[in-house]
Scaffold this motif. Structure first.
Motif, PDB file in Angstrom:
ATOM      1  N   TRP A   2       0.867  -1.167   0.000  1.00 46.80           N
ATOM      2  CA  TRP A   2       0.000   0.000   0.000  1.00 46.80           C
ATOM      3  C   TRP A   2       0.902   1.215   0.000  1.00 46.80           C
ATOM      4  O   TRP A   2       2.096   1.136   0.275  1.00 46.80           O
ATOM      5  CB  TRP A   2      -0.880   0.054   1.254  1.00 46.80           C
ATOM      6  CG  TRP A   2      -1.638  -1.189   1.593  1.00 46.80           C
ATOM      7  CD1 TRP A   2      -1.481  -1.941   2.711  1.00 46.80           C
ATOM      8  CD2 TRP A   2      -2.654  -1.831   0.831  1.00 46.80           C
ATOM      9  NE1 TRP A   2      -2.341  -3.005   2.695  1.00 46.80           N
ATOM     10  CE2 TRP A   2      -3.071  -2.957   1.551  1.00 46.80           C
ATOM     11  CE3 TRP A   2      -3.253  -1.560  -0.401  1.00 46.80           C
ATOM     12  CZ2 TRP A   2      -4.055  -3.817   1.097  1.00 46.80           C
ATOM     13  CZ3 TRP A   2      -4.236  -2.407  -0.857  1.00 46.80           C
ATOM     14  CH2 TRP A   2      -4.634  -3.508  -0.114  1.00 46.80           C
ATOM     15  N   ARG A   3       0.307   2.363  -0.275  1.00 50.96           N
ATOM     16  CA  ARG A   3       1.073   3.599  -0.131  1.00 50.96           C
ATOM     17  C   ARG A   3       1.574   3.695   1.301  1.00 50.96           C
ATOM     18  O   ARG A   3       0.810   3.552   2.258  1.00 50.96           O
ATOM     19  CB  ARG A   3       0.176   4.793  -0.462  1.00 50.96           C
ATOM     20  CG  ARG A   3       0.868   6.131  -0.350  1.00 50.96           C
ATOM     21  CD  ARG A   3      -0.133   7.249  -0.579  1.00 50.96           C
ATOM     22  NE  ARG A   3      -0.714   7.174  -1.910  1.00 50.96           N
ATOM     23  CZ  ARG A   3      -1.772   7.887  -2.276  1.00 50.96           C
ATOM     24  NH1 ARG A   3      -2.394   8.664  -1.410  1.00 50.96           N
ATOM     25  NH2 ARG A   3      -2.234   7.798  -3.514  1.00 50.96           N
ATOM     26  N   ARG A   4       2.871   3.925   1.463  1.00 44.09           N
ATOM     27  CA  ARG A   4       3.450   3.938   2.810  1.00 44.09           C
ATOM     28  C   ARG A   4       3.086   5.229   3.530  1.00 44.09           C
ATOM     29  O   ARG A   4       3.292   6.327   3.031  1.00 44.09           O
ATOM     30  CB  ARG A   4       4.971   3.792   2.726  1.00 44.09           C
ATOM     31  CG  ARG A   4       5.654   3.731   4.094  1.00 44.09           C
ATOM     32  CD  ARG A   4       7.110   3.374   3.942  1.00 44.09           C
ATOM     33  NE  ARG A   4       7.248   2.001   3.479  1.00 44.09           N
ATOM     34  CZ  ARG A   4       8.376   1.510   2.950  1.00 44.09           C
ATOM     35  NH1 ARG A   4       9.425   2.281   2.798  1.00 44.09           N
ATOM     36  NH2 ARG A   4       8.412   0.255   2.560  1.00 44.09           N
ATOM     37  N   GLU A 168      -1.288  -1.727  -9.971  1.00 40.91           N
ATOM     38  CA  GLU A 168      -0.365  -0.967  -9.143  1.00 40.91           C
ATOM     39  C   GLU A 168      -0.932   0.402  -8.796  1.00 40.91           C
ATOM     40  O   GLU A 168      -0.763   0.886  -7.673  1.00 40.91           O
ATOM     41  CB  GLU A 168       0.980  -0.823  -9.860  1.00 40.91           C
ATOM     42  CG  GLU A 168       1.768  -2.119  -9.967  1.00 40.91           C
ATOM     43  CD  GLU A 168       2.050  -2.774  -8.619  1.00 40.91           C
ATOM     44  OE1 GLU A 168       2.299  -2.026  -7.636  1.00 40.91           O
ATOM     45  OE2 GLU A 168       2.013  -4.016  -8.530  1.00 40.91           O
ATOM     46  N   ALA A 169      -1.623   1.033  -9.750  1.00 38.90           N
ATOM     47  CA  ALA A 169      -2.231   2.332  -9.469  1.00 38.90           C
ATOM     48  C   ALA A 169      -3.311   2.204  -8.401  1.00 38.90           C
ATOM     49  O   ALA A 169      -3.423   3.051  -7.505  1.00 38.90           O
ATOM     50  CB  ALA A 169      -2.818   2.921 -10.750  1.00 38.90           C
ATOM     51  N   LEU A 171      -3.550  -0.260  -6.114  1.00 35.12           N
ATOM     52  CA  LEU A 171      -2.910  -0.593  -4.841  1.00 35.12           C
ATOM     53  C   LEU A 171      -2.415   0.673  -4.156  1.00 35.12           C
ATOM     54  O   LEU A 171      -2.482   0.815  -2.933  1.00 35.12           O
ATOM     55  CB  LEU A 171      -1.754  -1.564  -5.067  1.00 35.12           C
ATOM     56  CG  LEU A 171      -2.127  -3.026  -5.290  1.00 35.12           C
ATOM     57  CD1 LEU A 171      -0.937  -3.804  -5.826  1.00 35.12           C
ATOM     58  CD2 LEU A 171      -2.626  -3.663  -3.999  1.00 35.12           C
ATOM     59  N   ASP A 172      -1.892   1.607  -4.948  1.00 33.61           N
ATOM     60  CA  ASP A 172      -1.408   2.864  -4.390  1.00 33.61           C
ATOM     61  C   ASP A 172      -2.558   3.749  -3.944  1.00 33.61           C
ATOM     62  O   ASP A 172      -2.484   4.424  -2.918  1.00 33.61           O
ATOM     63  CB  ASP A 172      -0.563   3.594  -5.442  1.00 33.61           C
ATOM     64  CG  ASP A 172       0.111   4.834  -4.872  1.00 33.61           C
ATOM     65  OD1 ASP A 172       0.835   4.715  -3.868  1.00 33.61           O
ATOM     66  OD2 ASP A 172      -0.102   5.925  -5.427  1.00 33.61           O
ATOM     67  N   ASP A 173      -3.655   3.729  -4.706  1.00 35.82           N
ATOM     68  CA  ASP A 173      -4.816   4.552  -4.380  1.00 35.82           C
ATOM     69  C   ASP A 173      -6.094   3.809  -4.753  1.00 35.82           C
ATOM     70  O   ASP A 173      -6.598   3.936  -5.865  1.00 35.82           O
ATOM     71  CB  ASP A 173      -4.752   5.883  -5.140  1.00 35.82           C
ATOM     72  CG  ASP A 173      -5.967   6.770  -4.864  1.00 35.82           C
ATOM     73  OD1 ASP A 173      -6.704   6.483  -3.893  1.00 35.82           O
ATOM     74  OD2 ASP A 173      -6.182   7.737  -5.621  1.00 35.82           O
ATOM     75  N   ASP A 176      -9.024   5.495  -6.629  1.00 36.20           N
ATOM     76  CA  ASP A 176      -8.958   5.877  -8.037  1.00 36.20           C
ATOM     77  C   ASP A 176     -10.237   5.390  -8.728  1.00 36.20           C
ATOM     78  O   ASP A 176     -10.503   4.194  -8.792  1.00 36.20           O
ATOM     79  CB  ASP A 176      -7.734   5.228  -8.678  1.00 36.20           C
ATOM     80  CG  ASP A 176      -7.452   5.720 -10.090  1.00 36.20           C
ATOM     81  OD1 ASP A 176      -8.415   6.019 -10.816  1.00 36.20           O
ATOM     82  OD2 ASP A 176      -6.272   5.784 -10.472  1.00 36.20           O
ATOM     83  N   ARG A 217      -8.601  -2.556   1.897  1.00 33.68           N
ATOM     84  CA  ARG A 217      -8.122  -1.271   2.407  1.00 33.68           C
ATOM     85  C   ARG A 217      -9.056  -0.739   3.487  1.00 33.68           C
ATOM     86  O   ARG A 217      -8.598  -0.148   4.475  1.00 33.68           O
ATOM     87  CB  ARG A 217      -8.015  -0.270   1.255  1.00 33.68           C
ATOM     88  CG  ARG A 217      -7.438   1.085   1.654  1.00 33.68           C
ATOM     89  CD  ARG A 217      -6.051   0.944   2.239  1.00 33.68           C
ATOM     90  NE  ARG A 217      -5.422   2.257   2.380  1.00 33.68           N
ATOM     91  CZ  ARG A 217      -4.337   2.464   3.096  1.00 33.68           C
ATOM     92  NH1 ARG A 217      -3.756   1.464   3.736  1.00 33.68           N
ATOM     93  NH2 ARG A 217      -3.822   3.669   3.172  1.00 33.68           N
TER      94      ARG A 217
END
Length: 279
Positions: A2-4, A168-169, A171-173, A176, A217
């Protein structure tokens, strides 16, 4: 994974000493991370069982992400490379099992039902003053009662070059909100190709996969004390009621009821459309 978050402590997996491993069939303990904590990918020579109280644990193993909430643990077989993340303030427990003295084998990571009896036994085994006979009796009962959970809540990552950028996008957000058509235009492909790739790689459509990711999440955010309205906004839902309905479809209950129950009531986490368990 995840975004750290800012303030996250990153730790290396610390191997157990040979002396400790040789002295115990089951070696248990716990600690409380004061800040969000991540463990870089590592493996152990022993089987490991981890669980948390008052928070959430996330682990990534190859192409799968496991989310572990209260009432459940995660079994990690010896030699399996994994990374992990625990929320701040979670009481993080782990127990290591000597493979040559463990009379059963889970050959892959597996969610374990952390019943009150199993937790009590492992807490008992964290004591260092038990004599050999008392330890052996407790260990024997652990081996009798440890069972896989009815919930095997794992999200499979695609691992497909056609859609990895999307995964990946998100997972980061996870909030989205770009549509399938928007992603297709950005990647210079068709929405049909993206749908087919997600089906082949994960068994889910793009929309189902994103919904499962958002619930993973949500479990992290809710366990950290964020309210439902905030979580729904972070995850890209226009209304909290829409988020609650999506959570219910996957988890079988509302976010409030799920956490009020301490996640002790087993529910099937299933594909929200087909009913096929995603594990």
């Amino acid at each position: 994974m995840w975004r750290r978050e800012s303030g996250t402590t990153v730790r290396q997996g610390v191997p157990l000493s040979e002396e400790s491993a040789a002295s115990f069939t089951i070696l248990a303990g716990f600690h409380i991370p004061r800040v969000p904590t991540e463990w870089t990918p590592h493996s152990h020579d022993l089987h490991e069982l981890v669980w948390v109280r008052g928070g959430t644990l996330t682990s990534r193993v190859d192409d799968r992400v496991f989310t572990v909430v209260e009432g459940h643990g995660l079994w990690m077989p010896a030699g399996v490379v994994h990374g992990g993340r625990a929320t701040a303030g979670a009481k993080f427990h782990d127990a290591f099992f000597a493979p040559d003295r463990t009379p059963f084998a889970f050959g892959e990571p597996k969610a374990i039902a952390m019943t009150p009896l199993l937790e009590s036994l492992l807490t008992h085994l964290s004591r260092t003053d038990l004599d050999t006979a008392a330890r052996a009796r407790a260990e024997a009962v652990v081996f009798d009662v440890i069972q896989p959970s009815e919930r095997q809540f794992a999200l499979r990552l695609p691992g497909d070059a056609r859609i990895d950028a999307i995964a990946e996008a998100l997972l980061d957000d996870p909030g989205d909100s770009r549509s399938l058509e928007e992603w297709a235009r950005r990647l210079g492909t068709s929405d049909r190709t993206i749908t087919r790739a997600f089906r082949q790689a994960t068994g889910l459509t793009f929309a189902q996969w994103r919904q499962m990711l958002r619930v993973h999440r949500a479990l992290l955010l809710l366990s950290e004390g964020f309210d439902v309205l905030t979580v729904s906004e972070v995850l890209g839902y226009a209304q909290a009621s829409t988020f609650i309905a999506a959570f219910r479809r996957i988890m079988g209950t509302t976010p409030g009821a799920f956490f009020d129950a301490g996640a002790d009531t087993p529910v099937d986490v299933r594909n929200p459309v087909s009913g096929v368990q995603n594990s």
